[in-house]
Design an enzyme around this catalytic site. Structure first.
Site, PDB file in Angstrom:
ATOM      1  N   GLY A 130       0.947  -1.257  -0.099  1.00  0.00           N
ATOM      2  CA  GLY A 130      -0.018   0.174  -0.119  1.00  0.00           C
ATOM      3  C   GLY A 130       0.892   1.227  -0.172  1.00  0.00           C
ATOM      4  O   GLY A 130       1.981   1.174   0.010  1.00  0.00           O
TER       5      GLY A 130
ATOM      6  N   PHE B 134       1.738   3.131   2.457  1.00  0.00           N
ATOM      7  CA  PHE B 134       2.665   3.375   3.672  1.00  0.00           C
ATOM      8  C   PHE B 134       3.264   2.061   3.707  1.00  0.00           C
ATOM      9  O   PHE B 134       4.208   2.272   4.532  1.00  0.00           O
ATOM     10  CB  PHE B 134       1.870   3.466   5.146  1.00  0.00           C
ATOM     11  CG  PHE B 134       0.731   4.836   4.883  1.00  0.00           C
ATOM     12  CD1 PHE B 134       1.426   6.122   4.897  1.00  0.00           C
ATOM     13  CD2 PHE B 134      -0.560   4.805   4.340  1.00  0.00           C
ATOM     14  CE1 PHE B 134       0.628   7.197   4.928  1.00  0.00           C
ATOM     15  CE2 PHE B 134      -1.280   5.860   4.530  1.00  0.00           C
ATOM     16  CZ  PHE B 134      -0.828   7.090   4.543  1.00  0.00           C
TER      17      PHE B 134
ATOM     18  N   ASP C   6     -15.599   7.327  -0.892  1.00  0.00           N
ATOM     19  CA  ASP C   6     -14.778   6.737  -1.926  1.00  0.00           C
ATOM     20  C   ASP C   6     -15.551   5.154  -2.027  1.00  0.00           C
ATOM     21  O   ASP C   6     -14.770   4.208  -2.065  1.00  0.00           O
ATOM     22  CB  ASP C   6     -13.587   6.530  -1.447  1.00  0.00           C
ATOM     23  CG  ASP C   6     -12.481   6.116  -2.788  1.00  0.00           C
ATOM     24  OD1 ASP C   6     -13.176   6.229  -4.127  1.00  0.00           O
ATOM     25  OD2 ASP C   6     -11.483   5.549  -2.639  1.00  0.00           O
TER      26      ASP C   6
END
Length: 297
Positions: free
Chosen positions: A83, A85, A199
Protein backbone atom coordinates in the site's frame (compact mmCIF):
# COMPACT_ATOMS: atom_id res chain seq x y z
CA UNK A 1 -5.16 -19.59 -5.16
CA UNK A 2 -4.82 -16.17 -6.66
CA UNK A 3 -3.90 -12.84 -5.26
CA UNK A 4 -6.05 -9.74 -5.48
CA UNK A 5 -4.72 -6.20 -5.51
CA UNK A 6 -4.82 -2.97 -3.59
CA UNK A 7 -4.07 -2.26 0.08
CA UNK A 8 -6.54 -3.94 2.46
CA UNK A 9 -8.32 -5.17 -0.66
CA UNK A 10 -5.08 -7.12 -1.13
CA UNK A 11 -6.19 -10.33 0.51
CA UNK A 12 -6.00 -13.93 -0.56
CA UNK A 13 -8.86 -15.32 -2.65
CA UNK A 14 -10.22 -18.70 -1.63
CA UNK A 15 -13.49 -18.92 -3.57
CA UNK A 16 -17.10 -19.19 -2.49
CA UNK A 17 -17.64 -21.26 0.66
CA UNK A 18 -18.58 -24.82 -0.38
CA UNK A 19 -21.10 -24.87 2.48
CA UNK A 20 -23.07 -21.92 1.10
CA UNK A 21 -26.31 -22.49 -0.80
CA UNK A 22 -29.13 -20.24 -1.91
CA UNK A 23 -31.39 -21.99 0.62
CA UNK A 24 -29.21 -20.62 3.43
CA UNK A 25 -29.87 -17.07 2.31
CA UNK A 26 -30.36 -15.84 5.86
CA UNK A 27 -26.66 -16.48 6.45
CA UNK A 28 -25.41 -14.24 3.67
CA UNK A 29 -25.42 -11.19 5.93
CA UNK A 30 -25.32 -11.66 9.67
CA UNK A 31 -27.42 -8.58 10.44
CA UNK A 32 -30.55 -10.63 10.98
CA UNK A 33 -31.81 -14.18 11.35
CA UNK A 34 -34.76 -16.08 9.98
CA UNK A 35 -36.18 -16.29 6.52
CA UNK A 36 -37.67 -12.81 6.17
CA UNK A 37 -35.88 -9.67 5.07
CA UNK A 38 -36.18 -6.83 7.62
CA UNK A 39 -37.10 -3.36 6.45
CA UNK A 40 -34.71 -1.69 8.88
CA UNK A 41 -31.14 -2.05 10.06
CA UNK A 42 -31.15 -4.01 13.29
CA UNK A 43 -27.70 -2.61 14.14
CA UNK A 44 -28.74 1.05 14.21
CA UNK A 45 -26.50 3.29 16.31
CA UNK A 46 -26.91 6.39 18.38
CA UNK A 47 -23.21 7.21 18.33
CA UNK A 48 -21.77 10.05 16.27
CA UNK A 49 -18.51 9.87 14.35
CA UNK A 50 -15.70 12.05 15.73
CA UNK A 51 -13.14 13.32 13.24
CA UNK A 52 -9.66 12.40 14.57
CA UNK A 53 -8.33 15.67 13.17
CA UNK A 54 -10.26 17.55 15.84
CA UNK A 55 -7.71 16.23 18.34
CA UNK A 56 -4.68 18.42 18.86
CA UNK A 57 -2.63 15.27 19.48
CA UNK A 58 -3.48 12.49 16.96
CA UNK A 59 -2.16 9.89 19.42
CA UNK A 60 -4.97 10.86 21.78
CA UNK A 61 -7.47 9.74 19.15
CA UNK A 62 -5.62 6.45 18.75
CA UNK A 63 -5.67 5.86 22.50
CA UNK A 64 -9.40 6.58 22.63
CA UNK A 65 -10.58 4.58 19.62
CA UNK A 66 -8.04 1.78 19.08
CA UNK A 67 -6.74 -0.99 21.30
CA UNK A 68 -2.97 -1.27 21.67
CA UNK A 69 -1.89 -4.84 20.93
CA UNK A 70 1.23 -6.61 22.19
CA UNK A 71 3.34 -7.41 19.09
CA UNK A 72 4.41 -10.70 20.74
CA UNK A 73 0.95 -12.04 19.98
CA UNK A 74 1.05 -11.14 16.29
CA UNK A 75 2.59 -13.45 13.67
CA UNK A 76 3.04 -12.35 10.06
CA UNK A 77 2.56 -15.36 7.78
CA UNK A 78 2.75 -13.85 4.30
CA UNK A 79 2.98 -10.53 2.50
CA UNK A 80 -0.10 -10.35 0.28
CA UNK A 81 0.20 -6.83 -1.10
CA UNK A 82 1.55 -3.34 -0.76
CA UNK A 83 0.00 0.00 0.00
CA UNK A 84 0.88 3.65 0.19
CA UNK A 85 2.47 3.29 3.61
CA UNK A 86 3.94 -0.20 3.56
CA UNK A 87 3.16 -3.91 3.24
CA UNK A 88 -0.19 -5.62 3.71
CA UNK A 89 0.11 -9.07 5.24
CA UNK A 90 -1.90 -12.06 6.28
CA UNK A 91 -1.15 -13.14 9.80
CA UNK A 92 -2.41 -14.54 13.06
CA UNK A 93 -3.41 -12.89 16.33
CA UNK A 94 -2.86 -15.19 19.32
CA UNK A 95 -3.92 -13.44 22.52
CA UNK A 96 -3.93 -15.19 25.89
CA UNK A 97 -7.23 -16.90 26.77
CA UNK A 98 -8.61 -16.10 23.32
CA UNK A 99 -8.97 -18.22 20.23
CA UNK A 100 -6.33 -17.66 17.54
CA UNK A 101 -7.65 -15.77 14.54
CA UNK A 102 -6.52 -14.89 11.04
CA UNK A 103 -6.01 -11.16 10.62
CA UNK A 104 -4.95 -8.65 8.00
CA UNK A 105 -1.90 -6.64 9.02
CA UNK A 106 -1.05 -3.31 7.47
CA UNK A 107 2.48 -2.12 8.31
CA UNK A 108 4.13 1.28 8.20
CA UNK A 109 7.44 1.50 6.38
CA UNK A 110 10.40 2.03 8.75
CA UNK A 111 11.70 5.59 8.54
CA UNK A 112 8.36 7.07 7.51
CA UNK A 113 7.79 10.74 8.30
CA UNK A 114 5.73 11.93 11.26
CA UNK A 115 3.00 13.01 8.84
CA UNK A 116 2.93 9.58 7.20
CA UNK A 117 2.67 7.96 10.63
CA UNK A 118 -0.15 10.31 11.59
CA UNK A 119 -2.03 9.69 8.32
CA UNK A 120 -1.49 5.94 8.68
CA UNK A 121 -2.92 5.84 12.20
CA UNK A 122 -5.79 8.18 11.37
CA UNK A 123 -7.53 5.39 9.47
CA UNK A 124 -7.31 3.23 12.60
CA UNK A 125 -8.81 6.05 14.66
CA UNK A 126 -11.72 6.05 12.24
CA UNK A 127 -12.22 2.27 12.00
CA UNK A 128 -12.02 1.96 15.77
CA UNK A 129 -15.25 3.94 16.09
CA UNK A 130 -17.27 1.46 14.04
CA UNK A 131 -18.77 -1.82 15.19
CA UNK A 132 -21.14 -3.36 12.67
CA UNK A 133 -21.26 -6.73 10.89
CA UNK A 134 -20.98 -4.99 7.51
CA UNK A 135 -18.07 -2.66 8.34
CA UNK A 136 -14.51 -3.96 8.56
CA UNK A 137 -13.56 -4.50 12.21
CA UNK A 138 -10.40 -3.10 13.78
CA UNK A 139 -8.73 -5.59 16.11
CA UNK A 140 -6.15 -3.07 17.25
CA UNK A 141 -2.90 -1.27 16.55
CA UNK A 142 0.78 -1.55 17.40
CA UNK A 143 2.29 1.91 18.00
CA UNK A 144 4.87 1.20 20.69
CA UNK A 145 7.06 -1.09 18.59
CA UNK A 146 8.47 -1.29 15.07
CA UNK A 147 6.92 -1.69 12.61
CA UNK A 148 3.78 0.27 13.45
CA UNK A 149 0.82 -1.92 12.50
CA UNK A 150 -2.95 -1.78 11.97
CA UNK A 151 -4.68 -5.12 12.60
CA UNK A 152 -8.13 -5.89 11.16
CA UNK A 153 -10.25 -8.97 10.61
CA UNK A 154 -9.19 -11.06 7.64
CA UNK A 155 -11.55 -11.27 4.66
CA UNK A 156 -10.89 -14.49 2.75
CA UNK A 157 -12.38 -13.48 -0.60
CA UNK A 158 -10.66 -10.10 -0.81
CA UNK A 159 -12.09 -7.11 -2.66
CA UNK A 160 -15.60 -7.33 -4.08
CA UNK A 161 -14.68 -6.18 -7.59
CA UNK A 162 -11.99 -8.84 -8.07
CA UNK A 163 -14.16 -11.51 -6.46
CA UNK A 164 -17.12 -10.72 -8.74
CA UNK A 165 -15.02 -10.77 -11.91
CA UNK A 166 -13.39 -14.05 -10.96
CA UNK A 167 -16.79 -15.65 -10.38
CA UNK A 168 -18.89 -13.88 -13.00
CA UNK A 169 -22.03 -15.88 -13.81
CA UNK A 170 -21.65 -18.21 -10.83
CA UNK A 171 -23.81 -16.35 -8.30
CA UNK A 172 -27.45 -17.03 -7.62
CA UNK A 173 -29.80 -14.05 -7.45
CA UNK A 174 -30.32 -14.34 -3.70
CA UNK A 175 -26.57 -14.43 -3.12
CA UNK A 176 -26.18 -11.10 -4.92
CA UNK A 177 -29.21 -9.67 -3.12
CA UNK A 178 -27.71 -10.65 0.22
CA UNK A 179 -24.38 -9.07 -0.66
CA UNK A 180 -26.10 -5.88 -1.80
CA UNK A 181 -28.17 -5.81 1.37
CA UNK A 182 -25.02 -6.10 3.48
CA UNK A 183 -23.45 -3.12 1.72
CA UNK A 184 -26.64 -1.10 2.25
CA UNK A 185 -26.72 -2.00 5.95
CA UNK A 186 -23.09 -1.00 6.41
CA UNK A 187 -23.58 2.33 4.66
CA UNK A 188 -26.79 3.00 6.62
CA UNK A 189 -24.86 2.48 9.84
CA UNK A 190 -22.11 4.89 8.75
CA UNK A 191 -24.69 7.50 7.70
CA UNK A 192 -26.41 7.22 11.08
CA UNK A 193 -23.04 8.02 12.67
CA UNK A 194 -22.84 11.15 10.44
CA UNK A 195 -19.89 9.66 8.57
CA UNK A 196 -19.47 10.22 4.83
CA UNK A 197 -17.26 7.57 3.21
CA UNK A 198 -16.69 9.48 -0.05
CA UNK A 199 -14.96 6.62 -1.88
CA UNK A 200 -17.47 3.78 -1.88
CA UNK A 201 -16.73 1.36 -4.72
CA UNK A 202 -16.62 -2.42 -5.13
CA UNK A 203 -12.82 -2.30 -4.78
CA UNK A 204 -13.33 -0.81 -1.28
CA UNK A 205 -15.73 -3.52 -0.14
CA UNK A 206 -14.29 -6.76 1.25
CA UNK A 207 -15.91 -10.21 1.18
CA UNK A 208 -15.43 -13.05 3.64
CA UNK A 209 -15.84 -16.80 3.14
CA UNK A 210 -19.58 -16.60 3.91
CA UNK A 211 -20.15 -13.88 1.27
CA UNK A 212 -20.62 -11.20 3.93
CA UNK A 213 -19.68 -7.81 2.46
CA UNK A 214 -17.98 -5.23 4.66
CA UNK A 215 -17.21 -1.58 3.96
CA UNK A 216 -13.49 -0.78 4.10
CA UNK A 217 -10.92 1.85 3.07
CA UNK A 218 -11.53 4.97 5.15
CA UNK A 219 -8.49 6.90 3.94
CA UNK A 220 -10.34 9.81 2.30
CA UNK A 221 -11.86 10.90 5.58
CA UNK A 222 -8.71 12.79 6.47
CA UNK A 223 -9.72 15.44 3.94
CA UNK A 224 -13.32 15.72 5.15
CA UNK A 225 -12.91 18.90 7.19
CA UNK A 226 -10.61 20.59 4.73
CA UNK A 227 -11.45 23.04 1.98
CA UNK A 228 -11.33 20.73 -1.03
CA UNK A 229 -11.69 23.52 -3.59
CA UNK A 230 -7.90 23.64 -3.73
CA UNK A 231 -7.74 19.90 -4.44
CA UNK A 232 -10.07 19.85 -7.44
CA UNK A 233 -7.31 18.56 -9.67
CA UNK A 234 -6.39 15.75 -7.29
CA UNK A 235 -9.31 13.41 -7.79
CA UNK A 236 -7.94 10.82 -5.38
CA UNK A 237 -8.62 13.25 -2.55
CA UNK A 238 -12.17 14.16 -3.47
CA UNK A 239 -13.41 10.91 -4.97
CA UNK A 240 -13.08 8.79 -8.06
CA UNK A 241 -14.75 9.81 -11.35
CA UNK A 242 -17.35 7.25 -12.31
CA UNK A 243 -18.20 6.50 -8.67
CA UNK A 244 -18.45 10.00 -7.19
CA UNK A 245 -21.57 12.10 -7.74
CA UNK A 246 -20.97 14.70 -10.49
CA UNK A 247 -21.98 17.61 -8.25
CA UNK A 248 -18.97 16.91 -6.03
CA UNK A 249 -16.58 17.93 -8.81
CA UNK A 250 -18.81 20.83 -9.82
CA UNK A 251 -19.65 22.31 -6.41
CA UNK A 252 -17.06 20.66 -4.10
CA UNK A 253 -19.71 19.86 -1.49
CA UNK A 254 -20.43 16.68 0.43
CA UNK A 255 -23.18 15.03 2.44
CA UNK A 256 -24.50 11.48 2.80
CA UNK A 257 -26.18 11.70 -0.62
CA UNK A 258 -22.71 11.39 -2.19
CA UNK A 259 -22.48 7.88 -0.75
CA UNK A 260 -26.00 7.07 -1.97
CA UNK A 261 -24.90 7.83 -5.54
CA UNK A 262 -21.76 5.71 -5.13
CA UNK A 263 -23.83 2.85 -3.71
CA UNK A 264 -25.89 2.88 -6.91
CA UNK A 265 -22.70 2.53 -8.94
CA UNK A 266 -21.63 -0.40 -6.76
CA UNK A 267 -24.94 -2.10 -7.58
CA UNK A 268 -24.11 -1.69 -11.27
CA UNK A 269 -20.67 -3.19 -10.63
CA UNK A 270 -22.34 -6.20 -9.04
CA UNK A 271 -24.85 -6.66 -11.86
CA UNK A 272 -22.26 -6.08 -14.62
CA UNK A 273 -18.91 -7.09 -13.05
CA UNK A 274 -17.04 -7.38 -16.35
CA UNK A 275 -18.26 -4.06 -17.72
CA UNK A 276 -15.67 -1.34 -18.24
CA UNK A 277 -15.88 1.97 -16.43
CA UNK A 278 -16.96 3.69 -19.64
CA UNK A 279 -19.75 1.13 -20.13
CA UNK A 280 -20.99 1.80 -16.60
CA UNK A 281 -20.91 5.56 -17.26
CA UNK A 282 -23.13 4.88 -20.26
CA UNK A 283 -25.50 2.88 -18.05
CA UNK A 284 -25.73 5.75 -15.57
CA UNK A 285 -26.53 8.13 -18.42
CA UNK A 286 -29.23 5.72 -19.65
CA UNK A 287 -30.75 5.52 -16.18
CA UNK A 288 -30.85 9.31 -15.90
CA UNK A 289 -32.78 9.34 -19.19
CA UNK A 290 -35.04 6.54 -17.92
CA UNK A 291 -33.84 4.13 -20.57
CA UNK A 292 -33.68 0.35 -20.13
CA UNK A 293 -30.29 -1.20 -19.33
CA UNK A 294 -28.87 -4.02 -21.46
CA UNK A 295 -29.80 -7.57 -20.46
CA UNK A 296 -26.15 -8.49 -20.02
CA UNK A 297 -22.61 -7.93 -21.22
Amino acid sequence: KQQVGGDFDNQEYRGVSPHYTAESGAGIVHTHTGGTMPLFNTFATHKTYIDPHTYEDPHQAIRQFAKELDPRYITIEAIIGGGEFGDVCRGRLSQPERQDMLVAIKTLKPGSSDKARSDFLTEASIMGQFEHPNVIFLQGVVTKATPVMIITEYMENGSLDTFLRANDGKFQVMQLVGMMRGIAYGMQYLAEMSYVHRDLAARNVLVNSQLVCKIADFGLSRFFQQDISHAAGMTGQIGTPGWTAPEVFKFASYDHKVDVYSAGVVLLEMLYPVATQMERVGMLSALQQQQQLPAGL
